[in-house]
Enzyme design. Sequence first.
Site, PDB file in Angstrom:
ATOM      1  CB  SER A  10       2.324  -4.192   3.142  1.00  0.00           C
ATOM      2  OG  SER A  10       3.446  -4.642   2.398  1.00  0.00           O
ATOM      3  CG  HIS A  34      -0.418  -2.484   0.287  1.00  0.00           C
ATOM      4  ND1 HIS A  34      -1.037  -1.426  -0.334  1.00  0.00           N
ATOM      5  CD2 HIS A  34       0.912  -2.248   0.174  1.00  0.00           C
ATOM      6  CE1 HIS A  34      -0.111  -0.577  -0.793  1.00  0.00           C
ATOM      7  NE2 HIS A  34       1.074  -1.053  -0.497  1.00  0.00           N
ATOM      8  CG  ASP A  36       4.171  -3.017  -1.138  1.00  0.00           C
ATOM      9  OD1 ASP A  36       4.143  -3.405   0.044  1.00  0.00           O
ATOM     10  OD2 ASP A  36       3.652  -1.957  -1.532  1.00  0.00           O
ATOM     11  CG  MET A  38       8.647  -3.066  -5.104  1.00  0.00           C
ATOM     12  SD  MET A  38       9.738  -2.966  -3.659  1.00  0.00           S
ATOM     13  CE  MET A  38       8.513  -2.702  -2.351  1.00  0.00           C
ATOM     14  CG  HIS A  67       2.172   0.494  -3.885  1.00  0.00           C
ATOM     15  ND1 HIS A  67       2.948   0.731  -2.775  1.00  0.00           N
ATOM     16  CD2 HIS A  67       2.447   1.482  -4.761  1.00  0.00           C
ATOM     17  CE1 HIS A  67       3.645   1.847  -2.966  1.00  0.00           C
ATOM     18  NE2 HIS A  67       3.369   2.306  -4.179  1.00  0.00           N
ATOM     19  CG  MET A  69       6.252   1.046  -5.643  1.00  0.00           C
ATOM     20  SD  MET A  69       6.738   0.499  -3.996  1.00  0.00           S
ATOM     21  CE  MET A  69       5.631  -0.887  -3.800  1.00  0.00           C
ATOM     22  CG  MET A 138       4.332   5.936  -1.234  1.00  0.00           C
ATOM     23  SD  MET A 138       5.479   4.691  -1.815  1.00  0.00           S
ATOM     24  CE  MET A 138       5.770   3.778  -0.323  1.00  0.00           C
ATOM     25  CG  ASP A 176       2.370   2.013   1.405  1.00  0.00           C
ATOM     26  OD1 ASP A 176       2.518   1.709   0.207  1.00  0.00           O
ATOM     27  OD2 ASP A 176       2.739   1.281   2.345  1.00  0.00           O
TER      28      ASP A 176
HETATM   29  C1  DX5 Z   1       7.276   0.233   0.565  1.00  0.00           C
HETATM   30  C2  DX5 Z   1       5.877  -0.349   0.392  1.00  0.00           C
HETATM   31  C3  DX5 Z   1       5.085  -0.390   1.670  1.00  0.00           C
HETATM   32  C4  DX5 Z   1       5.747  -1.230   2.767  1.00  0.00           C
HETATM   33  C5  DX5 Z   1       4.967  -1.083   4.058  1.00  0.00           C
HETATM   34  O1  DX5 Z   1       7.816   0.537  -0.695  1.00  0.00           O
HETATM   35  O2  DX5 Z   1       5.137   0.381  -0.561  1.00  0.00           O
HETATM   36  O3  DX5 Z   1       3.777  -0.905   1.398  1.00  0.00           O
HETATM   37  O4  DX5 Z   1       5.736  -2.573   2.389  1.00  0.00           O
HETATM   38  O5  DX5 Z   1       5.656  -1.835   5.036  1.00  0.00           O
HETATM   39  P1  DX5 Z   1       6.016  -1.149   6.449  1.00  0.00           P
HETATM   40  O6  DX5 Z   1       4.681  -1.013   7.163  1.00  0.00           O
HETATM   41  O7  DX5 Z   1       6.928  -2.146   7.101  1.00  0.00           O
HETATM   42  O8  DX5 Z   1       6.649   0.167   6.160  1.00  0.00           O
HETATM   43 ZN    ZN Z   2       3.016  -0.189  -0.691  1.00  0.00          ZN
END
Ligand code: DX5
Ligand code: ZN
Length: 225
Positions: A10, A34, A36, A38, A67, A69, A138, A176
């Site tokens: 990620s 990956h 993220d 948001m 991903h 969110m 998650m 994740d």
């Molecule tokens: C959190 C994300 C994860 C996060 C993973 O909301 O969806 O993908 O970035 O990072 P680590 O491995 O540091 O938890």
């Molecule tokens: Zn994620």
Amino acid sequence: MDGKVRLAPSILNADFTDLGGAIKAIEPYSDYIHLDVMDGHFVPNITFGPMVVETVKRVTEVPIDCHLMIYNPPEWVETFAEAGADRISFHVRSCRDAESVIRAIRTLGVSPGLAISPEVPLFELKPFLGMVDFVLVMCVYPGFGGQKLMPEMLNRVGAVKRDAAEIGASVEVEVDGGVKAENLQQVLEAGTDTVVVGSSIFGSDDVAAAAADVKSLLNKLHTGV
Ligand code: DX5
Ligand code: ZN
């Protein structure tokens, strides 16, 4: 699934002053990258959007695992597909009609996945397990990297696979949040197919070496050699 365990670093905690360099560093060890996304509403953080997907797409051939969110994914899946997403997961509670979002993602030629946060009961995924390619389980509350993995979430990996098998389906399960070398064996023993690893790669002084270490540990634990 071909029995292989995949690594999806990620980039949430990557050095964005040199994103191209960060991608080049992890590329040789990555099965997916990956991203993220948001929106500051579905989760209490804002990260990046389709522009970063396009940027990453320009510098690597590694498939991009988006991903989302965000609220209202129906409004955005086409934009992320056009930006270059190869896989898109979204949260089952982020929209009213998950089925139509899954269909839209697949119609766009992108692999659809459903993500589930710790506070959401697994049964909410059941109606969709026959439609998605993967489920993102998650092990932290979504919104930030660097959190501690919640081990009680790992039994969801087997539960999702059993729920899918009950309807004659099979899904890849991606774990994740909080995955590190120290808990990787536990994560794999749960039956995980793909691991997302963020801060334990990008928090290192040598990102390439950290990614290489995670990948070789993954292979060693999985093959048992
Ligand atoms: C959190 C994300 C994860 C996060 C993973 O909301 O969806 O993908 O970035 O990072 P680590 O491995 O540091 O938890
Ligand atoms: Zn994620």
